[in-house]
Design a protein around this motif. Sequence first.
Motif, mmCIF file in Angstrom:
data_model
loop_
_atom_site.group_PDB
_atom_site.id
_atom_site.type_symbol
_atom_site.label_atom_id
_atom_site.label_comp_id
_atom_site.label_asym_id
_atom_site.label_seq_id
_atom_site.Cartn_x
_atom_site.Cartn_y
_atom_site.Cartn_z
ATOM 1 N N ALA A 302 0.060 -1.321 10.633
ATOM 2 C CA ALA A 302 1.209 -1.173 9.741
ATOM 3 C C ALA A 302 1.541 0.280 9.374
ATOM 4 N N PRO A 303 0.574 1.135 8.998
ATOM 5 C CA PRO A 303 0.941 2.512 8.632
ATOM 6 C C PRO A 303 1.590 3.281 9.789
ATOM 7 N N GLN A 304 1.079 3.069 11.008
ATOM 8 C CA GLN A 304 1.641 3.770 12.168
ATOM 9 C C GLN A 304 3.039 3.231 12.503
ATOM 10 N N ALA A 305 3.244 1.937 12.289
ATOM 11 C CA ALA A 305 4.579 1.362 12.480
ATOM 12 C C ALA A 305 5.538 1.962 11.456
ATOM 13 N N ALA A 306 5.080 2.116 10.221
ATOM 14 C CA ALA A 306 5.909 2.726 9.177
ATOM 15 C C ALA A 306 6.281 4.152 9.560
ATOM 16 N N GLY A 307 5.356 4.836 10.230
ATOM 17 C CA GLY A 307 5.602 6.209 10.664
ATOM 18 C C GLY A 307 6.711 6.324 11.694
ATOM 19 N N LYS A 308 7.022 5.210 12.387
ATOM 20 C CA LYS A 308 8.151 5.226 13.326
ATOM 21 C C LYS A 308 9.462 5.422 12.574
ATOM 22 N N ILE A 309 9.515 4.931 11.340
ATOM 23 C CA ILE A 309 10.727 5.068 10.529
ATOM 24 C C ILE A 309 10.806 6.469 9.937
ATOM 25 N N HIS A 310 9.688 6.918 9.357
ATOM 26 C CA HIS A 310 9.629 8.272 8.798
ATOM 27 C C HIS A 310 8.170 8.636 8.584
ATOM 28 N N THR A 311 7.820 9.876 8.845
ATOM 29 C CA THR A 311 6.420 10.299 8.694
ATOM 30 C C THR A 311 5.932 10.123 7.261
ATOM 31 N N ASP A 312 6.838 10.247 6.264
ATOM 32 C CA ASP A 312 6.442 10.054 4.865
ATOM 33 C C ASP A 312 5.975 8.627 4.622
ATOM 34 N N PHE A 313 6.564 7.654 5.352
ATOM 35 C CA PHE A 313 6.188 6.254 5.189
ATOM 36 C C PHE A 313 4.733 6.045 5.583
ATOM 37 N N GLU A 314 4.304 6.734 6.636
ATOM 38 C CA GLU A 314 2.913 6.610 7.085
ATOM 39 C C GLU A 314 1.975 7.368 6.157
ATOM 40 N N ARG A 315 2.398 8.566 5.795
ATOM 41 C CA ARG A 315 1.536 9.416 4.956
ATOM 42 C C ARG A 315 1.284 8.792 3.582
ATOM 43 N N GLY A 316 2.316 8.175 3.002
ATOM 44 C CA GLY A 316 2.171 7.603 1.666
ATOM 45 C C GLY A 316 2.104 6.087 1.661
ATOM 46 N N PHE A 317 1.694 5.496 2.781
ATOM 47 C CA PHE A 317 1.694 4.031 2.925
ATOM 48 C C PHE A 317 0.894 3.352 1.812
ATOM 49 N N ILE A 318 1.517 2.353 1.182
ATOM 50 C CA ILE A 318 0.832 1.529 0.179
ATOM 51 C C ILE A 318 0.591 0.133 0.735
ATOM 52 N N ARG A 319 1.678 -0.508 1.158
ATOM 53 C CA ARG A 319 1.552 -1.846 1.731
ATOM 54 C C ARG A 319 2.817 -2.175 2.519
ATOM 55 N N ALA A 320 2.719 -3.255 3.286
ATOM 56 C CA ALA A 320 3.873 -3.753 4.027
ATOM 57 C C ALA A 320 4.169 -5.173 3.557
ATOM 58 N N GLU A 321 5.417 -5.411 3.177
ATOM 59 C CA GLU A 321 5.836 -6.762 2.808
ATOM 60 C C GLU A 321 6.449 -7.396 4.051
ATOM 61 N N VAL A 322 5.787 -8.434 4.555
ATOM 62 C CA VAL A 322 6.118 -8.985 5.871
ATOM 63 C C VAL A 322 6.520 -10.452 5.754
ATOM 64 N N VAL A 323 7.579 -10.825 6.469
ATOM 65 C CA VAL A 323 7.965 -12.223 6.561
ATOM 66 C C VAL A 323 8.217 -12.569 8.028
ATOM 67 N N ASN A 324 7.805 -13.757 8.406
ATOM 68 C CA ASN A 324 8.040 -14.246 9.763
ATOM 69 C C ASN A 324 9.526 -14.550 9.942
ATOM 70 N N PHE A 325 10.068 -14.200 11.110
ATOM 71 C CA PHE A 325 11.497 -14.375 11.349
ATOM 72 C C PHE A 325 11.926 -15.837 11.164
#
Length: 364
Positions: A302-325
Amino acid sequence: MKLGIVGLPNVGKSTLFNAITNAGAQSANYPFCTIEPNVGMVMVPDKRLDKLREMYEPNKFTPATIEFVDIAGLVRGASKGEGLGNKFLSNIREVDAVVHVVRCFEDGDIIHVEGSIDPQRDIETIDLELILSDIEVLDRRIDKTKKLIKADKKYQTELDFFQRVREALEAGNSARSLECSPEEAELLASVSLLTNKPILFAANLSEADFQSGLDQNPCLRAVQAAADKEHAAVLPICAQTEAEIAGLELEEKELFLADLGLAESGLDRLITASYSLLGLMSFLTAGKDEVRAWTIRKGTRAPQAAGKIHTDFERGFIRAEVVNFDDLMACGSMTAAKEKGLVRSEGKEYVMQDGDIVLFRFNV
């Protein structure tokens, strides 16, 4: 993702490229029609993303994209400069994977550079030129490594490995067919070898082949046999059909494909095969501002996936809120999905799944 479309002249590369990109690359019945590589961007079709667009009516809609590069036809002797070969080979080194188009149809009106249709010979011709070019590149790396050994003996292991790779190439084997440890694979990746790139064989067939049954075409069987040796996939495709349906509306396209017994276009099948080839998948973000697909490698956390959006997302990652499609579609809204407890809170160790709809929480 960048895919290079290669093959002998007049096998249907540019016809296929034109069809899947609508880029209007020149296509004609003579060798070396393509001199400079043609480049086209293609949106990755994703029905999940389309459904999210209907749900959110976003201000911005951004599908994933693939870049296709139509590389000029290679000929025997390309590694030595025949037919502008060295220039063409340098273009292949810049792609992530290779789509090797092989002609599997007879047509007296379309010249074959070798004078006849023989997929095994054609594949061997291309393979040989790529191998010879790789040997030249590898020799330069071996010479460099020998110089490093004089200062530090630790490079002996590296030299031994590269010499093993060279022996495999001289035996007519691709670099990708070599069994390597993880450390050796990393070392091999540090040398830009053409035959180490993932490869997909696109068997260019006629419309009649699809109508009569693909198992009736001996050329397709020859391509499959060559691909099996490389542990590679084969995609039966008709470049001419793809060209004919490229400009059709969706309903017309589906009817055309149904007549040929196909559920989806060659482009859709090519994209699916390419994602599989490179071990890729997509996660999705959705909201009123934007609905978007993000391409990541399978196994990404999840943190590395967040980093695809913006490096700050990975650096300051807290959690990912995920829902199945499927859960989101069944509920009809994110609010309803949350009320039913279907939106999960995932931490740093969560491995992303294809089609995850995610909202990343972060603090920088």
